[in-house]
Design an enzyme around this catalytic site. Structure first.
Site, PDB file in Angstrom:
ATOM      1  CG  ASN B 109     -89.724  15.651  37.075  1.00  0.00           C
ATOM      2  OD1 ASN B 109     -89.276  16.610  37.150  1.00  0.00           O
ATOM      3  ND2 ASN B 109     -89.420  14.439  37.636  1.00  0.00           N
ATOM      4  CB  THR B 154     -58.826  22.921  -3.808  1.00  0.00           C
ATOM      5  OG1 THR B 154     -57.749  23.047  -4.785  1.00  0.00           O
ATOM      6  CG2 THR B 154     -60.035  22.634  -4.877  1.00  0.00           C
ATOM      7  CG  HIS B 155     -55.025  22.426  -1.185  1.00  0.00           C
ATOM      8  ND1 HIS B 155     -54.585  21.689  -0.218  1.00  0.00           N
ATOM      9  CD2 HIS B 155     -55.860  21.602  -1.827  1.00  0.00           C
ATOM     10  CE1 HIS B 155     -54.810  20.333  -0.450  1.00  0.00           C
ATOM     11  NE2 HIS B 155     -55.450  20.343  -1.847  1.00  0.00           N
ATOM     12  CB  SER B 278     -60.694  51.332  13.537  1.00  0.00           C
ATOM     13  OG  SER B 278     -59.881  51.657  14.418  1.00  0.00           O
ATOM     14  CE  LYS B 284     -59.134  47.943   9.322  1.00  0.00           C
ATOM     15  NZ  LYS B 284     -58.913  47.233  10.370  1.00  0.00           N
ATOM     16  CG  ASN B 286     -62.949  46.895  10.788  1.00  0.00           C
ATOM     17  OD1 ASN B 286     -62.253  46.710   9.701  1.00  0.00           O
ATOM     18  ND2 ASN B 286     -62.782  47.547  11.841  1.00  0.00           N
ATOM     19  CD  GLU B 291     -64.099  40.704  11.811  1.00  0.00           C
ATOM     20  OE1 GLU B 291     -64.538  41.957  11.593  1.00  0.00           O
ATOM     21  OE2 GLU B 291     -63.066  40.391  12.165  1.00  0.00           O
ATOM     22  CE1 TYR B 318     -85.519  17.256  35.855  1.00  0.00           C
ATOM     23  CE2 TYR B 318     -85.358  17.143  38.358  1.00  0.00           C
ATOM     24  CZ  TYR B 318     -85.259  17.706  37.239  1.00  0.00           C
ATOM     25  OH  TYR B 318     -85.209  19.129  37.225  1.00  0.00           O
ATOM     26  CE  LYS B 326     -85.599  26.345  32.523  1.00  0.00           C
ATOM     27  NZ  LYS B 326     -86.726  26.282  33.293  1.00  0.00           N
TER      28      LYS B 326
END
Lengths: 393, 393, 393, 393
Positions: B109, B154-155, B278, B284, B286, B291, B318, B326
């Site tokens: 331990n 904003t938004h 792609s 494309k 990407n 991402e 324990y 782990k």
């Protein structure tokens, strides 16, 4: 070489980062991708986009890959990105121009999804079998132990008389619910994604989900091609929920076993083969299998949370983020099958210590019965309760 | 052979289930376990529990293992359970009786915990360096881009004038916070677990956390041996929180980059080496790196959730469940380092499209300024607001 | 009337949906918003944007609101949206043009953040006091119980000799860690958000975080205005982590108490006032307080994961989503304070059953000691282990 | 007065902590508990455990409570603990001894579960209706917008030609999946818990789940009484999963709307009634409804994970922890209904900006089509891909 190779070299670190573990994880998808490619090749041939001989050449090469994979001889290199590329590269090498034609009418997006859903269907079927076995085992034990008295607990306090059969029987009954959920998940995901291409269908040629659905054993197909992308993560989370329900029951069973096999409770004996020792304390026999079963549930819900969190706040259509839902799905299936396996082993490896159970049936456990007998003699229940409560205060 | 071998054979399935991935994961812990064992051997020698020559024999065998491990030549077999057993077996084979004496005064331990905490300290130090580099890179870009105008949002709506420098500078400042958190985690976990044995200290011999603390570079040690077990999961969750904060900033940076590199925004250009193509759409390019960086955050918080959920509702001391924390810890460290690396690469691979930014500075963005100018001329703010608002309605 | 009222009517359902519970939750923020507004008014006056008399009028109106709020007489209507609007409406009504000037140089974004961070600082200070009290209580009990023998458990199996003092002492030591984390969180968040306006600073006028920092008791301020928005969710998650660590210890303590107060363990007696009964079983005394404490931890980590998941995948700058992090933060502070309170009550309400503890000190518990005595006589540890293990097999 | 009152006073703080919000939350359960109590009273009467007149008296008192509750006049005091006690106290006061008899043959455990499951069934039915309406609305829009061209996106990059109809149609199709899941959840939970008492059945008298199942509209009942307790949390998590799937679609729809209503995309216009303004920037119209819808998903999955985490690692049988799953369930139902409502409002409040969509159909979008035309002329796809790719590089 990548499917989208454009002549400029990718940065090695970028490649390592974007490929991630895909080239390892995808080993599980190889046979499913081959099956889907066989169906796709047949469909292309029916639509005269492949000649008979091109189709035959592709199909036999794909069967070759399946066989190689079975023997552990098919390799995906990190530079291949994933199994889909490794397979196409193999086909181009083996079948020449036919290999260059196989990707017509599909995108890697729907190709990945087809392989994944076939894999998921197979894994769900496997786990359904395992859970059925778990249910039968619990049922058998329930009838074997039906007359072994054991206290029923609420709040971890002795509450009312019960039996070991009732205890284990609750898991058998609950397994029915889990089977219902696994089957519902299986039914939900049983739709062909192939034919949706990158999420917007196949232009020019008349190819859609219907084209290959029955060839692939899907009972239906996606009418709206964009929904295929919307379903990614959604279906996987539904699978996750069903698996986590299986794991939940095992978590409770394992929690009970750990508790019941303490010296203090002593209701359950574990056979030696199911225990491990300590490196420092010579006397110890530890219920590690049960403890690990208890813990695995949490690993599974962690994976479910990843899927649910990772796929949100993303615009419609494919986003590369979705790729990272593959590992959680595989982790969950692996955890669930090995856990049901181990839970059956554990259940078969315990015996009930009838004496210890009997000794734990202390008088308080019959207090409700006592009150009910007063009720039989005309005392309203709430008054009977108070009379008996006084005895135990 | 296991440390606790008792002469009966373990079921192979049980063994596979309980060992799990430990024999693979533990490869990362080998050098740390050796370092801890060297310190422990020296301490045993100082207390006359090992002779000088036994100690020397053990120390050189342990250094051998470190060297073998570096060259990728040290193996842990599944039947060894974990690195600790593999190492002890090596020592017994190599040093005879001295090998059989090394485990005196410790339990697996505290041995596991010592190796784990040394590993975590090292990994935290590495990530601190990486985050510092990220901070410096963002700082440099912030000053480079300080005069490039860009709308502030904003938004997700254009809000007020800002600059590309302010945008990237926010990550540089926030990295300071993350460094504060990483250093706080490092400080928290900097306690020697060795000497706590199975959580109840070492009987008979005078060995405790103090014995090896300075030898191992720990600045303090656990006074209460049981707290060592309590700290497992706790400290790991604190580390997880610090790492998830690092990942959160990267998630936001990546989200911005994906958005800013759309055709519609066009504020940011990605160098070719950072994009992928792609399989179906020839046009494309990407932003996969961005991402995937966005997605990795969720993988990390999933691991954090596993740790937090798995360690709860367990009695003091324990429990084998702890073993399953782990892998999440290792997963998080790996995800965080590769992500900070990739984020720096990404930041260095983008250029700001000044024209696109400028064109996006539409009139509405200056509305607040306009209202404030009315205020300068004596109009109360809320009235000025209404006057300007009318213009834009 | 809303701050941004533009003359068209909002749909009632839309209003109800967007306002949500804010008008209720914000009751907690009223005094903090007033304090921040007082500092802001003073700053505007120093910069000659408010006259002395306007400032005085505003300050006394704001103090009025604080007083009304204390007496439970300040109301926020759903049509006010939130406390910030309710307060500004009050000021306009009370102070006329001065009320219309108060919002100059700030946005609701930084205004909300200022109130929220002041609230969080206060709540952290409160919880730090409570945790200190918990630590002292556990420390006192630890010394009181230092000589009461109790088995130490690993894997829920009796492992080695320990004491009740060691058991409860582990929580006292761990509380030190929790205090370290709470203080680190407090230090991290101690930055003035006011002056950052909508995330892009205040145009025209010379107002920034420095302007009001010391007036508000913040020890520093945000240099990059956009970082204020980046910090939302981040800081709240760090607070959540510290609180969840406090709750984790309580979860373990409660788990132990529930277990130790079973008939089977019997190590702990709960005073009557801490138990509840059953509606059907007259004999029951249930440890509900401990069970609920155990459960509350999970409620807190659920809130933490809301914050972590909700704020991800969002572009830089304010997004309305952030509003929904307010309730989780308040829920966590409430859960944590009531739980620490109840945990102290519980600890003071238990007594140790010394006899039961003693009886549980079965011979196996001394096996390590026995092996160590053989070591003293020259047997290598691993051999001594095997000799003793045989006795217990 | 509590059902289990034993004559000693409970500590006020303990009472406040254990009762928690139950006395508030339970307001939602009052009518369901009354319905279950009516069925139970009828069953007791059939078994001659209540006289006809006692039953009539109880039934009319219970109907009184339902009526009072409808008018908002039934109160639960904190000292009553919960609705079940408040109702029993009312019955005792109103019906005398009959009131004291109503609890015969049940425990608060199965009573709570019965009320809860009836509530959940009703809420599921409501949400099924709402989701059907959402589906119909999306379907209608899908056909309305079927010929409006719009780019299809992958990786947030323009990918292939699509339509606004395909976009919104994907949500209509996906709603079918959600309805499937909601109905599956409804079917799963449709089992009578009443008759299981505290989890170990009713002694002495012949009462079980079958007794009241059809009276309560449950299509089946729990054969194993202990399974009732096992089902708590399990069924609630399954409900949560179905609700979170509904929310997931709304999250994606909202994410799209926020993005599509940016100046940069401009595909979607929001009607004024759906936007809110800024307190500082006079020009702003913010898509708050969509942002909050996006965020609510995360609040729901946070509640789901509370349930999943809180109920694990607990022994079989009732534990008080389960009580804390009640609030998450209610929170989720409330969030889901108000969100589906708001999503329908939002969908009805947007119009497609056809021009902006058309302008976004840039040439690259037709690259796949172009390559496919080469295929028609005999070029193998992978070669055609490379030819076209060169044009766009």
């Amino acid at each position: 070489m990548k499917l989208w190779d454009k002549g400029f070299e990718t940065d090695k670190n970028v490649e390592a980062f974007t490929v991630g573990k895909d080239y390892l994880l995808d080993m599980k998808l190889v046979p499913y991708d081959c099956k889907a490619s066989i169906a796709h090749a047949e469909a292309l041939c029916e639509k005269n986009l492949l000649s008979e001989s091109e189709k035959s050449s592709l199909v036999s090469a794909l069967k070759e890959i399946i066989a190689l994979h079975k023997e552990g001889k098919f390799r995906i290199n990190a530079s291949d990105e994933d199994c889909h590329t490794a397979i196409e590269n193999y086909l181009v090498k083996k079948c020449g121009d036919a290999g260059k034609k196989i990707h017509l009418g599909r995108s890697r997006n729907d190709q990945v999804m087809a392989a994944l859903r076939l894999y998921e269907k197979e894994e769900l079927s496997k786990i359904i079998k395992l859970v059925s076995l778990w249910k039968e085992t619990a049922k058998k034990k329930s009838s074997e132990w039906s007359s072994i008295e054991m206290p029923g607990y609420t709040h971890m306090q002795r509450a009312m008389p019960s039996t070991a059969g009732t205890w284990i029987g609750s898991f058998a009954e609950s397994a029915e619910d889990n089977l219902f959920l696994l089957n519902a998940a299986l039914k939900l995901i049983d739709k062909n994604p192939l034919g949706s291409a990158a999420g917007f269908g196949v232009p020019v040629f008349d190819i859609n989900g219907k084209t290959t659905a029955s060839k692939l054993g899907f009972s239906s197909w996606f009418k709206n091609p964009l929904q295929v992308q919307l379903s990614r993560g959604k279906y996987e989370s539904v699978i996750a929920e069903a698996l986590s329900q299986v794991m939940f029951d095992i978590n409770k069973f394992a929690t009970d076993v750990v508790l019941f096999s303490t010296k203090e409770f002593g209701f359950v004996n574990l056979c030696d083969k199911l225990t491990t020792g300590s490196s420092i304390m010579p006397q110890k026999k530890n219920p590690d299998v049960a403890e690990l079963l208890r813990a695995k549930y949490h690993a599974v819900i962690g994976e479910q949370f990843k899927i649910k969190s990772m796929t949100a706040n993303l615009m419609s259509g494919y986003n590369r983020d979705l790729q990272l839902t593959k590992e959680p799905v595989m982790n969950m299936f692996d955890a669930a099958s090995e856990s049901v396996d181990a839970a059956i082993l554990l259940l078969n490896g315990i015996t009930i210590n009838e004496n210890a159970c009997k000794q734990a049936m202390s008088p308080g456990i019959y207090a409700t019965e006592e009150a009910y007998k007063l009720v039989k003699n005309g005392v309203p229940f709430r008054d009977a309760y108070k009379i008996v409560a006084e005895k135990f205060s």
